[in-house]
Design a protein around this motif. Structure first.
Motif, PDB file in Angstrom:
ATOM      1  N   ARG A 326       0.802  -1.095  -0.017  1.00 17.04           N
ATOM      2  CA  ARG A 326      -0.074  -0.001  -0.027  1.00 17.04           C
ATOM      3  C   ARG A 326       0.945   1.220   0.033  1.00 17.04           C
ATOM      4  N   THR A 327       0.650   2.173  -0.851  1.00 12.59           N
ATOM      5  CA  THR A 327       1.346   3.437  -0.996  1.00 12.59           C
ATOM      6  C   THR A 327       0.325   4.650  -1.206  1.00 12.59           C
ATOM      7  N   VAL A 328       0.868   5.806  -0.684  1.00 17.26           N
ATOM      8  CA  VAL A 328       0.209   7.063  -0.789  1.00 17.26           C
ATOM      9  C   VAL A 328       1.098   7.835  -1.338  1.00 17.26           C
ATOM     10  N   VAL A 340      -2.607  10.060  -4.026  1.00 17.29           N
ATOM     11  CA  VAL A 340      -3.014   8.800  -4.855  1.00 17.29           C
ATOM     12  C   VAL A 340      -2.560   7.839  -4.027  1.00 17.29           C
ATOM     13  N   PHE A 341      -3.715   7.057  -3.480  1.00 20.02           N
ATOM     14  CA  PHE A 341      -3.571   5.692  -2.605  1.00 20.02           C
ATOM     15  C   PHE A 341      -3.703   4.499  -3.693  1.00 20.02           C
ATOM     16  N   THR A 342      -2.827   3.681  -3.366  1.00 19.06           N
ATOM     17  CA  THR A 342      -2.921   2.505  -4.188  1.00 19.06           C
ATOM     18  C   THR A 342      -2.637   1.370  -3.638  1.00 19.06           C
ATOM     19  N   ASP A 343      -3.166   0.119  -3.820  1.00 17.16           N
ATOM     20  CA  ASP A 343      -2.892  -1.280  -3.187  1.00 17.16           C
ATOM     21  C   ASP A 343      -2.946  -2.133  -4.231  1.00 17.16           C
ATOM     22  N   ASP A 344      -2.271  -3.274  -4.337  1.00 16.31           N
ATOM     23  CA  ASP A 344      -2.183  -4.556  -5.035  1.00 16.31           C
ATOM     24  C   ASP A 344      -2.824  -5.499  -4.563  1.00 16.31           C
ATOM     25  N   GLY A 345      -3.897  -5.322  -4.036  1.00 13.44           N
ATOM     26  CA  GLY A 345      -4.864  -6.254  -3.622  1.00 13.44           C
ATOM     27  C   GLY A 345      -5.843  -6.822  -4.732  1.00 13.44           C
ATOM     28  N   PRO A 346      -6.758  -7.662  -4.219  1.00 17.12           N
ATOM     29  CA  PRO A 346      -7.601  -8.451  -5.167  1.00 17.12           C
ATOM     30  C   PRO A 346      -8.480  -7.480  -6.158  1.00 17.12           C
ATOM     31  N   GLU A 379     -10.668   3.855  -8.466  1.00 17.98           N
ATOM     32  CA  GLU A 379     -10.553   3.008  -9.833  1.00 17.98           C
ATOM     33  C   GLU A 379     -10.257   1.686  -9.477  1.00 17.98           C
ATOM     34  N   SER A 380     -10.673   0.743  -9.549  1.00 19.26           N
ATOM     35  CA  SER A 380     -10.433  -0.596  -9.296  1.00 19.26           C
ATOM     36  C   SER A 380     -11.137  -1.497 -10.295  1.00 19.26           C
ATOM     37  N   GLN A 381     -10.382  -2.575 -10.722  1.00 16.92           N
ATOM     38  CA  GLN A 381     -10.846  -3.953 -11.079  1.00 16.92           C
ATOM     39  C   GLN A 381     -10.352  -5.171 -10.718  1.00 16.92           C
ATOM     40  N   PRO A 382     -11.284  -6.134 -10.560  1.00 15.53           N
ATOM     41  CA  PRO A 382     -11.159  -7.638  -9.972  1.00 15.53           C
ATOM     42  C   PRO A 382      -9.615  -7.883 -10.603  1.00 15.53           C
ATOM     43  N   GLY A 383      -8.583  -8.218  -9.773  1.00 18.11           N
ATOM     44  CA  GLY A 383      -7.379  -8.566  -9.826  1.00 18.11           C
ATOM     45  C   GLY A 383      -6.253  -7.671 -10.081  1.00 18.11           C
ATOM     46  N   GLU A 384      -6.634  -6.534 -10.144  1.00 18.08           N
ATOM     47  CA  GLU A 384      -5.744  -5.379 -10.509  1.00 18.08           C
ATOM     48  C   GLU A 384      -5.604  -4.356  -9.607  1.00 18.08           C
ATOM     49  N   GLY A 385      -6.020  -4.578  -7.973  1.00 15.23           N
ATOM     50  CA  GLY A 385      -5.776  -3.723  -7.090  1.00 15.23           C
ATOM     51  C   GLY A 385      -6.873  -2.391  -7.203  1.00 15.23           C
ATOM     52  N   THR A 386      -6.587  -1.606  -6.410  1.00 17.12           N
ATOM     53  CA  THR A 386      -7.385  -0.202  -6.322  1.00 17.12           C
ATOM     54  C   THR A 386      -6.428   1.114  -6.272  1.00 17.12           C
ATOM     55  N   THR A 387      -7.206   2.031  -6.874  1.00 14.19           N
ATOM     56  CA  THR A 387      -6.425   3.398  -6.684  1.00 14.19           C
ATOM     57  C   THR A 387      -7.451   4.242  -6.390  1.00 14.19           C
ATOM     58  N   VAL A 388      -7.197   5.161  -5.417  1.00 14.37           N
ATOM     59  CA  VAL A 388      -8.217   6.121  -4.984  1.00 14.37           C
ATOM     60  C   VAL A 388      -7.255   7.348  -4.871  1.00 14.37           C
ATOM     61  N   THR A 389      -7.988   8.648  -5.728  1.00 10.60           N
ATOM     62  CA  THR A 389      -7.338   9.706  -5.924  1.00 10.60           C
ATOM     63  C   THR A 389      -8.055  10.830  -5.375  1.00 10.60           C
ATOM     64  N   LEU A 390      -7.426  11.789  -4.515  1.00 13.27           N
ATOM     65  CA  LEU A 390      -7.907  12.898  -3.756  1.00 13.27           C
ATOM     66  C   LEU A 390      -7.154  13.955  -4.239  1.00 13.27           C
TER      67      LEU A 390
END
Length: 398
Positions: A326-328, A340-346, A379-390
């Motif tokens: 997880r990265t900000v 921009v917060f990102t994770d490489d989860g499901p 922004e998110s897609q199954p298998g591609e992690g999640t991105t939250v932009t503020l």
């Protein structure tokens, strides 16, 4: 900063204790093999393999999970190993007859400290103390039943030997965990103080700027005008420039609690690391970023939305057997800030998120929509992690 370097002190000490205990349990199993084999000759064939598996089987697993998995999993495996030891002790009356073991003690008697270590790592001190008392009574009674003569002194001696060393180990583990928790509390307090100090420094900076303006511009303009030795055009330009500067100060003074770029970064990083210090926080700057002035209410709103994004990821983005990164990334310019917060989860399908899922619709996007100059995107897609932009722009632009 890597995720491992950023984990909190309690998590770090749990991992190290779990790995040490796991390796120690395997070493003790190898060292005790000769005695286990010798004492198994007077027991049914099933007993030695079952008892050995119950006592030592959890420790290789404990060592493995301590390398990569979460502390909650490490403690669960450690608790299973502690229970396994007591289960092995419970088999003694069914496997061995009284005074049939030709040794000073049953091999299980000496393994109580190993079970005690596992219990101390897995449970709170009160539960671990209960385990210590129950385990000491059980192994002392078993040793008297199988090896020693039944006398008051032998009972007291067997209990004292078992209880004494295990008590010391319980105290060591509990002290290590409490010291790590104290470090975490002090770290969180220091982060909050740093953010508060940064905000105070920003206000002091504005006061100093105002004082300098009064001295260097206003007073000098008035002095020149009173002397009458300056041309009117020069005085007019000087007065106009001074009025522009005063107008800037007046606009800024409407919001006295303003953070500069450094204070804003400290404030937002603290908000993230109060939730989970393992989240990497990177900062990027554009030319002129030092001119950023961010109202505290805007920073608080963004910090709340960002914190909710981090909590959502911790709750929903865990992947068994995998470390989720997880990265900000915080980008600052003179006119605004972008996180921009990102994770490489499901990941997940954003279109299928229910409208009433408050974590995203209200706590993240809703907060940012209500903030003047703010916007949020998920922004998110199954298998591609999640991105939250503020995004926040002081002038209302994005």
């Amino acid at each position: 900063m890597s995720e491992d370097a950023g984990v909190v002190a309690v998590d770090r000490i749990i991992r190290r204790l779990g790995l040490s205990m796991g390796i120690g349990g395997m070493i003790m199993a190898l060292v005790d093999i000769p005695e286990i084999v010798a004492q198994s000759r007077v027991a049914p064939a099933w007993w030695a393999p079952v008892a050995s598996l119950l006592v030592f089987g959890g420790f290789p697993v404990l060592a493995l999970v301590s390398i990569r998995l979460r502390p909650k999993t490490i403690r669960a495996v450690s608790g299973a190993a502690a229970v396994g030891y007591l289960a092995a002790v419970a088999t003694l009356p069914f496997a061995l007859d009284t005074h049939t073991v030709d040794a000073t003690s049953v091999w299980l008697y000496r393994m109580l400290p190993l079970g005690m270590l596992a219990a101390a790592l897995a449970w709170p001190v009160r539960w671990s103390a209960g385990y210590l008392l129950a385990g000491s009574l059980a192994v002392a009674a078993s040793n008297i039943y199988l090896v020693e003569d039944f006398t008051a002194m032998s009972v007291l001696s067997a209990f004292a030997r078992a209880f004494g060393l295990s008590t010391l180990l319980l105290w060591c583990v509990a002290s290590a965990l409490e010291a790590a928790a104290r470090v975490d509390r002090e770290s969180a307090r220091s982060s909050r103080q740093a953010a508060s100090s940064a905000a105070s420094a920003a206000r002091d900076h504005e006061r100093a700027r105002f004082a300098a303006l009064i001295h260097d511009a206003v007073l000098s303009t008035l002095l020149d005008a009173s002397r009458g030795n300056e041309q009117s055009a020069v005085l007019r330009r000087q007065a106009e420039h001074t009025l522009e500067q005063l107008d800037e100060i007046r606009v800024a003074a409407r919001e006295p609690d303003v953070l500069d770029a450094r204070a804003a970064v400290i404030f937002l990083r603290s908000a993230v690391h109060d939730i989970n210090p393992g989240v990497r926080f990177a900062t990027r700057t554009w030319p002129g970023f030092d001119d950023l002035r961010m109202p505290v209410h805007a920073a608080t709103t963004i910090a709340s939305a960002l914190g909710e994004a981090v909590r959502n990821s911790l709750r929903h983005a865990a992947v068994p057997g995998k470390t989720v990164h997880r990265t900000v990334t915080c980008t600052i310019s003179a006119g605004g800030i972008r996180l921009v917060f990102t994770d490489d989860g499901p990941g997940f399908d954003v279109r299928r998120v229910p409208e009433d899922r408050l974590g995203i619709s209200v706590s993240i996007l809703g907060r940012m929509r209500q903030l003047a100059g703010g916007a949020g995107f998920v922004e998110s897609q199954p298998g591609e992690g999640t991105t939250v932009t503020l995004v926040w722009g002081g002038d209302g632009s994005h």
